[in-house]
Design an enzyme around this catalytic site. Structure first.
Site, mmCIF file in Angstrom:
data_model
loop_
_atom_site.group_PDB
_atom_site.id
_atom_site.type_symbol
_atom_site.label_atom_id
_atom_site.label_comp_id
_atom_site.label_asym_id
_atom_site.label_seq_id
_atom_site.Cartn_x
_atom_site.Cartn_y
_atom_site.Cartn_z
ATOM 1 N N TRP A 13 0.871 -1.181 0.000
ATOM 2 C CA TRP A 13 0.000 0.000 0.000
ATOM 3 C C TRP A 13 0.904 1.226 0.000
ATOM 4 O O TRP A 13 1.790 1.346 0.843
ATOM 5 C CB TRP A 13 -0.917 0.056 1.230
ATOM 6 C CG TRP A 13 -1.580 1.411 1.299
ATOM 7 C CD1 TRP A 13 -2.571 1.867 0.484
ATOM 8 C CD2 TRP A 13 -1.236 2.500 2.170
ATOM 9 N NE1 TRP A 13 -2.866 3.182 0.795
ATOM 10 C CE2 TRP A 13 -2.060 3.594 1.830
ATOM 11 C CE3 TRP A 13 -0.301 2.652 3.198
ATOM 12 C CZ2 TRP A 13 -1.983 4.825 2.479
ATOM 13 C CZ3 TRP A 13 -0.223 3.887 3.844
ATOM 14 C CH2 TRP A 13 -1.073 4.953 3.485
ATOM 15 N N GLU A 28 -3.139 -2.803 -2.405
ATOM 16 C CA GLU A 28 -4.272 -2.184 -1.703
ATOM 17 C C GLU A 28 -4.538 -0.750 -2.182
ATOM 18 O O GLU A 28 -3.672 0.116 -2.074
ATOM 19 C CB GLU A 28 -3.947 -2.174 -0.199
ATOM 20 C CG GLU A 28 -5.005 -1.522 0.665
ATOM 21 C CD GLU A 28 -4.609 -1.493 2.148
ATOM 22 O OE1 GLU A 28 -3.444 -1.785 2.481
ATOM 23 O OE2 GLU A 28 -5.491 -1.173 2.970
ATOM 24 N N LYS A 51 -7.214 2.784 -2.188
ATOM 25 C CA LYS A 51 -8.117 3.467 -1.270
ATOM 26 C C LYS A 51 -8.694 4.708 -1.931
ATOM 27 O O LYS A 51 -8.330 5.042 -3.062
ATOM 28 C CB LYS A 51 -7.432 3.788 0.054
ATOM 29 C CG LYS A 51 -6.384 4.893 0.030
ATOM 30 C CD LYS A 51 -5.688 5.001 1.383
ATOM 31 C CE LYS A 51 -6.549 5.571 2.482
ATOM 32 N NZ LYS A 51 -5.770 5.828 3.727
ATOM 33 N N ASP A 87 -9.653 -3.341 2.033
ATOM 34 C CA ASP A 87 -9.635 -2.724 3.362
ATOM 35 C C ASP A 87 -11.017 -2.122 3.564
ATOM 36 O O ASP A 87 -11.445 -1.260 2.782
ATOM 37 C CB ASP A 87 -8.545 -1.649 3.442
ATOM 38 C CG ASP A 87 -8.442 -1.037 4.826
ATOM 39 O OD1 ASP A 87 -9.480 -0.629 5.376
ATOM 40 O OD2 ASP A 87 -7.319 -0.928 5.358
ATOM 41 N N HIS A 133 -11.764 1.610 3.197
ATOM 42 C CA HIS A 133 -11.247 2.316 2.024
ATOM 43 C C HIS A 133 -12.248 2.561 0.910
ATOM 44 O O HIS A 133 -11.873 2.648 -0.254
ATOM 45 C CB HIS A 133 -10.056 1.543 1.447
ATOM 46 C CG HIS A 133 -8.827 1.693 2.276
ATOM 47 N ND1 HIS A 133 -7.577 1.364 1.835
ATOM 48 C CD2 HIS A 133 -8.662 2.154 3.530
ATOM 49 C CE1 HIS A 133 -6.688 1.597 2.779
ATOM 50 N NE2 HIS A 133 -7.325 2.069 3.817
ATOM 51 N N HIS A 192 -8.349 -6.399 4.843
ATOM 52 C CA HIS A 192 -7.937 -5.571 5.970
ATOM 53 C C HIS A 192 -9.231 -5.186 6.664
ATOM 54 O O HIS A 192 -9.890 -4.222 6.265
ATOM 55 C CB HIS A 192 -7.210 -4.303 5.502
ATOM 56 C CG HIS A 192 -5.747 -4.499 5.298
ATOM 57 N ND1 HIS A 192 -4.888 -3.459 5.025
ATOM 58 C CD2 HIS A 192 -4.983 -5.612 5.360
ATOM 59 C CE1 HIS A 192 -3.656 -3.939 4.918
ATOM 60 N NE2 HIS A 192 -3.686 -5.237 5.104
ATOM 61 N N ASP A 246 -11.862 6.892 6.976
ATOM 62 C CA ASP A 246 -11.011 5.713 7.193
ATOM 63 C C ASP A 246 -10.358 5.828 8.576
ATOM 64 O O ASP A 246 -9.145 5.904 8.703
ATOM 65 C CB ASP A 246 -9.952 5.697 6.071
ATOM 66 C CG ASP A 246 -9.019 4.502 6.164
ATOM 67 O OD1 ASP A 246 -9.417 3.502 6.753
ATOM 68 O OD2 ASP A 246 -7.891 4.599 5.630
ATOM 69 N N ASP A 274 -10.173 3.819 11.132
ATOM 70 C CA ASP A 274 -9.527 2.643 11.724
ATOM 71 C C ASP A 274 -9.882 2.430 13.186
ATOM 72 O O ASP A 274 -9.020 2.148 14.018
ATOM 73 C CB ASP A 274 -8.006 2.698 11.502
ATOM 74 C CG ASP A 274 -7.642 2.464 10.049
ATOM 75 O OD1 ASP A 274 -7.968 1.387 9.537
ATOM 76 O OD2 ASP A 274 -7.067 3.369 9.409
ATOM 77 N N ASP A 279 -6.868 -4.548 10.175
ATOM 78 C CA ASP A 279 -6.112 -3.297 10.015
ATOM 79 C C ASP A 279 -6.848 -2.147 10.675
ATOM 80 O O ASP A 279 -7.657 -1.479 10.038
ATOM 81 C CB ASP A 279 -5.879 -3.008 8.525
ATOM 82 C CG ASP A 279 -5.090 -1.714 8.330
ATOM 83 O OD1 ASP A 279 -4.502 -1.221 9.307
ATOM 84 O OD2 ASP A 279 -5.065 -1.193 7.192
HETATM 85 C C1 RNT Z 1 -3.698 2.694 4.902
HETATM 86 C C2 RNT Z 1 -3.794 1.254 4.631
HETATM 87 C C3 RNT Z 1 -2.654 0.411 5.113
HETATM 88 C C4 RNT Z 1 -2.203 0.764 6.507
HETATM 89 C C5 RNT Z 1 -1.321 -0.259 7.175
HETATM 90 C C6 RNT Z 1 -0.577 0.309 8.321
HETATM 91 O O1 RNT Z 1 -4.826 3.395 4.604
HETATM 92 O O2 RNT Z 1 -4.988 0.755 5.132
HETATM 93 O O3 RNT Z 1 -2.980 -0.920 4.995
HETATM 94 O O4 RNT Z 1 -3.270 0.989 7.360
HETATM 95 O O5 RNT Z 1 -0.541 -0.889 6.266
HETATM 96 ZN ZN ZN Z 2 -5.256 -1.367 5.067
#
Ligand code: RNT
Ligand code: ZN
Length: 411
Positions: A180, A219, A221, A252, A255, A279, A287, A289, A319
């Site tokens: 990513w 990955e 986003k 993810d 994303h 993820h 996003d 997290d 993630d």
């Molecule tokens: C970032 C991505 C990525 C990171 C990690 C730390 O938007 O999701 O995967 O969160 O690799």
């Molecule tokens: Zn991610």
């Protein structure tokens, strides 16, 4: 066997589900727990800030400050999650022995300790190249028009594949390596085609060498923080790249546009790509997290995988990184939530529902989908915890609180 489980077993048997078989499937369901919840994605390479489109918010005390603390926290968390799981590392979690090892100098030797740890703790490793939090991160890494910077990141990512390959060999099981990069533009830009051509070219160079002990995933986003106007590695870009090159797209769950369904990607992508990486996260408005919970969108994602008969074609990474919460708690709650989603998906009488659907009997379809929500899946999960010798239900909290008192609050 608990009474509650005995009753649950009967209820499920009545709709054609064998809970013993499901428990076996759940035992073979391995999460790839991310190392970066323990220290808010800091890593051990330098004391610099987290840059490159992502941000961890919150300042809960007790984050891991070195590799020993990180390992201890991960093992504590793993001991409260039933089953056996993998650990997902970023390059910045290498053992650099206090020396400055730049990203284009890293090699498998910096992960020897992790590989040994992996063997000792029966925990296979997955891996990630790290393009953020570095003086050369800027806004563009693999798609930077400056060839020097681009080559630096190409070299880094190639070396990361070598590391992943060594890990895969060490554990006799392919290491899943995610790429990513945050590349994008904060403001208006007219060079989109050029940036994407450069990213494609960099990826071609990175993936040129075939490796037998690792698998590549990529990955995309929507946008990164400070890079809101344009993302080089968008979903269209990586989906097309993965389909054209037999690579694994990473979904993810944070994303996508807020009303877009990550679950809906499963049956679309799997027609064209060999496997998927997940993820699993929880986006709150963006996003963000937050810690994964057993919410509808996570359940739907796992249900889509089970319904597609694709259990073996998916890698189940987590993630999220919330710095505002006890970090061991974050691991345990999120991992167990993902397992519960998977369990509920495995307990669905899919064949029966499918038959009704094909016959056009929508009331029957809705009945089984709706009743499944209140079926005694919790008793099955408790039984799973019991058989794996981990605390049932909220009993894990006491262990987290004890560990906090004895360990993390003293940091
Ligand atoms: C970032 C991505 C990525 C990171 C990690 C730390 O938007 O999701 O995967 O969160 O690799
Ligand atoms: Zn991610």
């Amino acid at each position: 066997m608990s009474k509650a489980y005995e009753l649950a077993k009967e209820r499920y048997a009545a709709i054609g589900i064998n809970t013993e078989k499901v428990l076996e499937q759940l035992q073979n369901f391995h999460l790839s727990m991310h190392s970066w919840q323990a220290d808010d994605v800091a890593g051990f390479e330098s004391a610099g800030d987290l840059t490159g489109g992502i941000q961890a918010t919150g300042n809960y005390p007790g984050k891991a400050r070195n590799i020993d603390e990180l390992r201890s926290d991960i093992l504590k968390a793993k001991s409260l999650v039933p089953g056996t799981h993998r650990l997902n590392l970023h390059e910045i979690y290498g053992e650099f022995g206090g020396k400055k090892v730049d990203r284009d100098q890293v090699g498998p030797e910096h992960f020897e300790g992790w590989m040994q740890w992996s063997r000792e703790n029966n925990t296979p490793l997955d891996f990630n190249s790290t393009s953020f939090s570095h003086p050369k991160s800027g806004n563009l890494s693999l798609s930077n028009p400056d060839q020097g910077i681009r080559d630096f990141w190409i070299e880094h990512t190639k070396r990361c594949r070598d590391i992943a390959d060594a890990m895969g060999k060490n554990q006799g099981d392919p290491c899943i390596m995610n790429v990513w990069v945050h590349d994008g533009c904060k403001d208006m830009s007219v060079n989109h085609y050029m940036y994407r051509a450069l990213l494609k070219d960099s990826l071609d160079k990175i993936f040129a060498q075939k490796k037998n002990n690792m698998k590549d995933c990529i990955e995309g986003k929507v946008f990164g923080i400070g890079l809101e106007s344009f993302t080089v590695g968008s979903h269209d870009f990586y989906t097309a790249y993965a389909a054209a090159n037999g690579k694994i797209p990473t979904i993810d769950t944070g994303h996508y546009h807020p009303t877009e369904s990550p679950a809906d990607k499963v049956s679309a992508l799997l027609q064209f790509v060999p496997e998927l990486m997940l993820h699993v996260s929880r986006p709150v408005r963006w996003d963000s997290d937050h810690v994964t919970l057993m919410d509808d969108s996570t359940f739907e994602l796992f249900a889509e995988i089970v319904r597609a008969g694709a259990l073996e074609r998916v890698h189940y990474g987590l993630d999220y990184f919330d710095g505002a919460i006890n970090r061991i708690g974050a691991y345990v709650i999120g991992s167990r939530a993902a397992q519960k989603c998977m369990l509920r998906a495995l307990l669905e009488p899919t064949q029966l529902i499918s038959k009704y659907e094909i016959e056009g009997k929508t009331a029957q379809v809705l009945t089984y989908l709706e009743e499944a929500k209140a079926m005694p899946w919790g008793a099955v999960y408790d039984e799973f915890c019991e058989r794996n010798n981990v605390p049932v239900g909220e009993a894990y909290l006491k262990e987290i609180e004890d560990y906090e008192k004895k360990v993390t609050l003293k940091r």
